[in-house]
Every structure is written in structure tokens, then in C-alpha cells.
Design an enzyme around this catalytic site. Structure first.
Site, PDB file in Angstrom:
ATOM      1  N   MET A  79       0.913  -1.304   0.066  1.00 10.50           N
ATOM      2  CA  MET A  79      -0.034   0.196  -0.037  1.00 10.50           C
ATOM      3  C   MET A  79       0.964   1.273   0.159  1.00 10.50           C
ATOM      4  SD  MET A  79      -2.806   1.038   2.763  1.00 10.50           S
ATOM      5  CE  MET A  79      -1.883   0.751   4.201  1.00 10.50           C
ATOM      6  N   ARG A 101      -6.412  -1.920   9.558  1.00 14.42           N
ATOM      7  CA  ARG A 101      -6.608  -1.224  10.848  1.00 14.42           C
ATOM      8  C   ARG A 101      -7.067  -2.400  11.865  1.00 14.42           C
ATOM      9  NH1 ARG A 101      -8.887   4.879   9.005  1.00 14.42           N
ATOM     10  NH2 ARG A 101      -6.706   5.609   8.747  1.00 14.42           N
ATOM     11  N   TYR A 129       1.481   3.711  12.622  1.00 19.16           N
ATOM     12  CA  TYR A 129       1.021   3.417  11.266  1.00 19.16           C
ATOM     13  C   TYR A 129      -0.562   2.955  11.091  1.00 19.16           C
ATOM     14  CZ  TYR A 129       2.396  -1.564  11.764  1.00 19.16           C
ATOM     15  OH  TYR A 129       2.723  -2.842  11.896  1.00 19.16           O
ATOM     16  N   GLU A 130      -0.950   2.977   9.671  1.00 17.49           N
ATOM     17  CA  GLU A 130      -2.290   3.170   9.458  1.00 17.49           C
ATOM     18  C   GLU A 130      -3.264   3.728  10.193  1.00 17.49           C
ATOM     19  OE1 GLU A 130      -2.752   1.317   6.848  1.00 17.49           O
ATOM     20  OE2 GLU A 130      -0.842  -0.166   6.917  1.00 17.49           O
ATOM     21  N   GLY A 131      -2.770   5.096  10.224  1.00 16.32           N
ATOM     22  CA  GLY A 131      -3.539   6.122  10.887  1.00 16.32           C
ATOM     23  C   GLY A 131      -3.170   6.148  12.286  1.00 16.32           C
TER      24      GLY A 131
END
Length: 598
Positions: A162, A295, A439-441
Site C-alpha cells: 500500500m 486497521r 501506522y495505518e493512521g
């Protein structure tokens, strides 16, 4: 020493017993799978995690990944481990059968993910990113792209990534600069650079399929002008075999504090051929199909670290001799007692234990909703499951990883000075766990998503499945004949009441002043998550007591479940009520200091 044995008994409990009445079961497509089959899958996964992945965890951390003449090298043993993983069918476990997957439910897949993450979190990222990429392609790719790429990605022959972040922008993707120039044949020339790309390059697979966010020449500004493209490292030939290089190169690898055996790369695209995934200028929505999957998986990463940190700390506490019990020598045959006799060590171990078991249960509830959202044929169930998944995705990601970091730190504390040095391997858990909060927000972004999007959406509809379930359980168990369970019901009811009051307060204040909601977000997410874990522990306690009353032959497990629930309700759940007082204070003290006074 890093100690891990898959907690199969607790996994079977959350899989088979805990949520039988949640309305998310009996889904079409899973009829051929029996509980015995699920148990067999978990047992084989445990062997793979313990025997193949765990022995490479510490050595992989020490060796790390390296870049040699443009080629990324993973640590010794990783290629063989990946081949074993792929050949065993683990990469295809929950993928659709039409692309070669085994089609198992997410309830089982997430338990397998937990084992992999516990045994070797760095390794887990290689197949984990691929699974997320296949989800995005399956949901938004053309039939031609699906046919060309999904079978080999599902099998694990090819990997996926990604590619979002650029050097000048992270969460604010509206600032990205990577370009996509249309070509006459319908493909696009992708040019730009991405950073922080997990599993960005490696020698584990024959090809790597990058999902890249980029802008078309006529794209509007901001996030409304982002498109998603599939860009292979090597262009497949007409026969599907790996062909020519595609202008994708590694500009560098990140030197991280943790996850050292995971290749986190800086990737350069130089006129690389790519194909549009989904609609033009709607790439963010397509990418979020992958991100939301990831997530939840990042939350499971946190759960895995929590479990191995707990088990390693318990093993050490049983062996380490230090002082005598406050009530007198427990092991007079030894020069000192094991430190597990000391109340403060017990406090730390029990905290780690309830975090792990509580997150496992809450994760399983969420996984059941994931399955129902995808497979249910009942529109009402499908909507309820979708609402529940939307609500719980930021909670699972943020709460599980926050608690994992806390647990990893407690594990070091249990080890004392030996936890601070490399030889015992537990300081690695702290370093590895830390990135999961980012990570991933980042977890702060997850909290903002919860209060700013999920909570107010559709007039609060996403909250209803959660609130209704907790309310129903409190009513059902209020008059329970067991005194302890009745007390725990009262405690959950009190915390749930505080959560309801807080929800209304945030909604009211946030409409007038968005900073009020922002200042409350992180505390609210934790509050909601703790009430959710309390719900699972109360359900578990009711089941455990019933099993004991029946004279079940696994009485030790159920007694331990009751003891664990007791610690949660006594020592952890009260934090939810404290959260109400914190949030009630408002934004004033948080925002009072001028920016130039920091």
C-alpha cells in the site's frame, strides 16, 4: 527469553462459546466448516507459529533488513519460513475460493493472525499487506485485473503493498504529488516517490504488486483528486509469468527502532506502468477498503505482542528468585521466593493478562461482524454488522495497540534490569509495539474518526448495536444468583451509564465547538473500548459460572476466567468512569497555553 505457546484454549472459548447469541452467526458459505475443522486449523497454525516463526523473531531483529546494490535482503531464514508459510496455504486462508483461497471466516483468520503476530510481528507484515491489497483489488478492480493478479497474490506467489505516504505528507493525503499520465493503451505512467512502505521490497516472492495513490493531470485539488493504481514491480507476460522490470526501484530502507526484520522502503516510480483501480479521482475510497482491513489487523498485531509479552513475563516471574513473600516464605527450600508471589508483580501480570484476553474477545466480536457484513443475506443483519464494524475499527486499532505498548512495558518492568538488555528479548516487544500506535493512521486520528465521523453518522446509528448489546446484557444479569457476577453487572452498568452521558456531552459540545470533541476523542475511545471489554468479560463470567455449575471437566479454565474477570472489574474498568470526569473538564486546560508559549 521470548516465550510463546498459542493460547488455544482461550481462542476456542471466544470462537465457539462466547458469542453464540450475538446474531452474527449461521452465515451462508461456511456450512462445510465444522468446529473440529476450525480447531484443527488453529492447532496447525500454532505449530507453524511456534516452530517456524518464533525462532526467527529475535535473530531477525538483530540482523534486520539491508539494501545491497538496489536489492533488499531479509534476515537469514525468512525466505525459507515464507516458503513454508505459503506452501502450507496460510496466505490463502480467508481469501475467496474463486481466486484460490480457502474461504475461512475472519473469526478464524484473525486468531491465526494473532499467533503469527505474537511469534514474529515483522514476518506478519509480508503476508498481511498482501491480504489487504487483495481486498482492495477484489472490491474495486476490473475483472481483468482480478483475473491477472488475484490468484497469484492469494496463493502468496506474489506480494502486495500500500503506497500512500510521501516525504511531505502523511495523514493529509490531499498534498500528495505522485503523477499518473494516461497512455493510449489505457494504462498510465506513474512517476513519484513514496516512503514508509511496509514490505516495499524483498526476495520472498517473484513479484510485488504496489497499490499507489497518484494524481491524474486534470485532477481536482485535495483528496477529491486522488486515484488508485495497480503498479507491479515486474510486468507480467501474456502467459502470466513475471516479465520485464517496470521502473520501480528502492531508493532506501528505513532504519527503524523496531520491526527491523520488516523491509520498510522508500520506493521510486519512474514512468512505471500502472492500471486504474476503481474510478478516477475516487482512489481514496478504494484505498480505504484496504486501510480499514489493515486497521483491524494492526489491532491484532497489538494483541499478539501483548500475549507474547505476557507469557514471557510469566515465565520469568516463575523462575526469578527475589526476596520473600510478605506473608512468609512460600518456597523455604529455595534461598528466595519466585517474584510471582509479590503483589506488585501480580498486578503487572494480571494487567497484561486481562488486556490480552479482553482484546481477544472484543476482536472476535468485531470479526464476527466482519463476516456478517460480507456474507449475511439478511439486509438488517448486514446493516447492523456494518455499523458495528465501522464503530469498532478505530477502537480495535487504537485501543489494542495502546494496551499492547503498555503490556510490553510492563513485561520489561517484570524482568527488571534483565528486561532492559537484549539477551532476554523482551525489550524488542516494546520497540515492535510502538509503531502499531502510529501506522495505518495514528491512534489520535483513530479517535478523531470515532468522535468526528462514526459517532454522528446517520444520527448515531453506528452506536446502536454496541449500546443495545451492553444494555441487554446488564438487564439480563442484574439479578444473577452469583454475588460476584451481580456486582460486576453493577460495575458495567455504572461505566456504561458514564459512557452514555459522555456520548451525549460530546455530541452537544462538539456541535458548538469542534475542539471540544477533539480534546475528548482519545479519552472517549478508551472509555468505549473498556466498556466493550467489560461486556465480553461479563458474558465470559456468566458462561464460566454456568460451566462450573454443570461440573465441566475443564473447571480450571473457567475458574481462571472468573478470576481474570474479577481483576478487570476491580482494577481496570473504573478507568472508564474516570474518563467521564476527564472529558467533562472540557478543552479549556488543553488549549489554554498559546502555541508560542510551548
Amino acid at each position: 527469553m521470548q516465550v510463546y505457546q498459542a493460547p488455544l484454549r482461550d481462542m476456542r472459548f471466544v470462537l465457539h462459546e462466547l458469542f453464540a447469541d450475538d446474531g452474527f452467526g449461521d452465515l451462508p458459505g461456511f456450512e462445510e466448516f465444522s468446529p473440529d475443522l476450525y480447531d484443527a486449523v488453529l492447532e496447525e497454525a500454532a505449530r507453524m507459529a511456534q516452530e517456524v516463526l518464533l525462532p526467527l523473531n529475535a535473530s531477525g531483529d538483530i540482523e534486520g533488513c539491508r539494501l545491497e546494490n538496489g536489492v533488499v535482503r531479509t534476515p537469514e531464514g525468512f525466505a525459507r519460513a515464507y516458503a513454508t508459510f505459503r506452501d502450507g496455504g496460510w496466505a490463502a486462508l480467508a481469501s475467496p475460493p474463486e481466486y484460490g483461497g480457502q474461504g475461512l471466516p475472519e473469526t478464524v483468520n484473525k486468531l491465526v493472525e494473532e499467533m503469527i503476530c505474537a511469534a514474529n510481528l515483522s514476518f506478519s507484515l509480508y503476508p498481511g499487506l498482501t491480504h489487504g491489497a487483495t481486498t482492495a483489488i477484489e472490491g474495486h478492480g476490473s475483472e481483468a485485473l482480478k483475473a491477472a493478479y488475484l490468484p497469484k497474490m492469494v496463493s502468496g506467489e506474489w506480494a502486495g503493498t500500500m503506497c500512500l505516504t510521501e516525504a511531505h505528507c502523511g495523514t493529509d493525503l490531499g498534498l500528495l504529488r505522485t503523477r499518473a499520465e494516461p497512455r493510449e493503451d489505457g494504462s498510465f505512467a506513474i512517476t513519484g516517490g513514496k516512503i514508509f512502505i511496509s514490505s516495499g521490497d524483498h526476495g520472498l516472492t517473484d513479484n510485488i504488486i504496489h497499490l499507489v495513490l497518484a494524481r491524474l493531470p486534470d485532477a481536482p485539488a485535495g483528496v477529491k483528486g486522488i486515484s488508485l493504481f495497480l503498479v507491479p514491480k515486474y510486468l507480467p507476460g501474456a502467459d502470466g509469468a513475471v516479465g520485464a522490470a517496470n521502473g520501480v526501484s528502492v531508493a532506501g530502507i528505513e532504519h527503524k527502532m523496531g520491526l527491523k526484520a520488516s523491509a520498510t522502503c522508500q520506493i521510486a516510480f519512474d514512468g512505471s506502468t500502472g492500471w486504474l483501480v476503481g474510478e478516477a479521482n475516487k482512489g481514496l475510497a478504494a484505498m480505504f477498503t484496504m486501510m480499514n482491513t489493515e486497521r483491524v489487523s494492526v489491532g491484532i498485531q497489538g494483541l499478539g505482542i501483548n500475549e507474547i509479552a505476557y507469557q514471557s513475563a510469566v515465565a520469568y516471574a516463575r523462575e526469578r528468585l527475589q526476596g520473600r513473600s510478605l506473608t512468609g516464605a512460600q518456597r523455604p527450600d529455595l534461598p528466595a521466593d519466585p517474584i510471582i508471589v509479590h503483589p506488585d508483580v501480580r498486578r503487572m501480570l494480571m494487567t497484561m493478562r486481562v488486556y490480552a484476553q479482553g482484546c481477544r474477545a472484543l476482536g472476535q466480536w468485531t470479526s464476527r461482524a466482519l463476516d456478517a457484513e460480507k456474507h449475511s443475506t439478511d439486509p438488517a443483519v448486514k446493516q447492523r454488522a456494518g455499523d458495528f464494524v465501522a464503530l469498532m475499527t478505530p477502537v480495535v486499532k487504537a485501543l489494542f495497540t495502546d494496551l499492547a505498548f503498555d503490556a510490553a512495558n510492563l513485561g520489561v518492568q517484570v524482568h527488571g534490569g534483565h528486561g532492559y538488555i537484549r539477551e532476554h528479548g523482551v525489550e524488542q516487544f516494546v520497540r515492535d509495539a510502538r509503531i502499531a500506535q502510529i501506522y495505518e493512521g495514528t491512534n489520535g486520528v483513530q479517535a478523531l474518526d470515532l468522535v468526528g465521523r462514526k459517532m454522528p453518522a446517520h444520527m448515531g446509528r453506528a452506536l446502536r448495536p454496541f449500546f443495545h448489546a451492553v444494555s441487554a446484557l446488564c438487564e439480563e444479569t442484574a439479578g444473577h444468583g452469583d454475588k460476584a457476577i451481580a456486582g460486576w453487572t453493577a460495575a458495567l452498568h455504572q461505566s456504561f451509564g458514564a459512557l452514555q452521558l459522555t456520548t451525549g456531552m460530546i455530541a452537544q459540545k462538539g456541535m458548538k465547538d469542534p475542539e471540544e470533541a477533539g480534546a475528548a476523542a482519545t479519552d472517549y475511545l478508551r472509555m468505549l473500548g473498556l466498556v466493550g471489554i467489560g461486556y465480553t468479560f461479563l458474558k465470559a463470567a456468566v458462561i464460566a459460572q454456568a460451566r462450573l455449575d454443570e461440573g465441566h471437566d475443564d473447571a480450571a479454565f473457567y475458574r481462571a476466567k472468573l478470576a481474570t474477570a474479577g481483576f478487570f472489574f476491580d482494577r481496570i474498568l473504573p478507568q472508564a468512569t474516570t474518563g467521564f470526569l476527564v472529558i467533562k473538564s472540557g478543552k479549556r486546560s488543553t488549549m489554554a497555553l498559546p502555541a508560542d508559549a510551548f
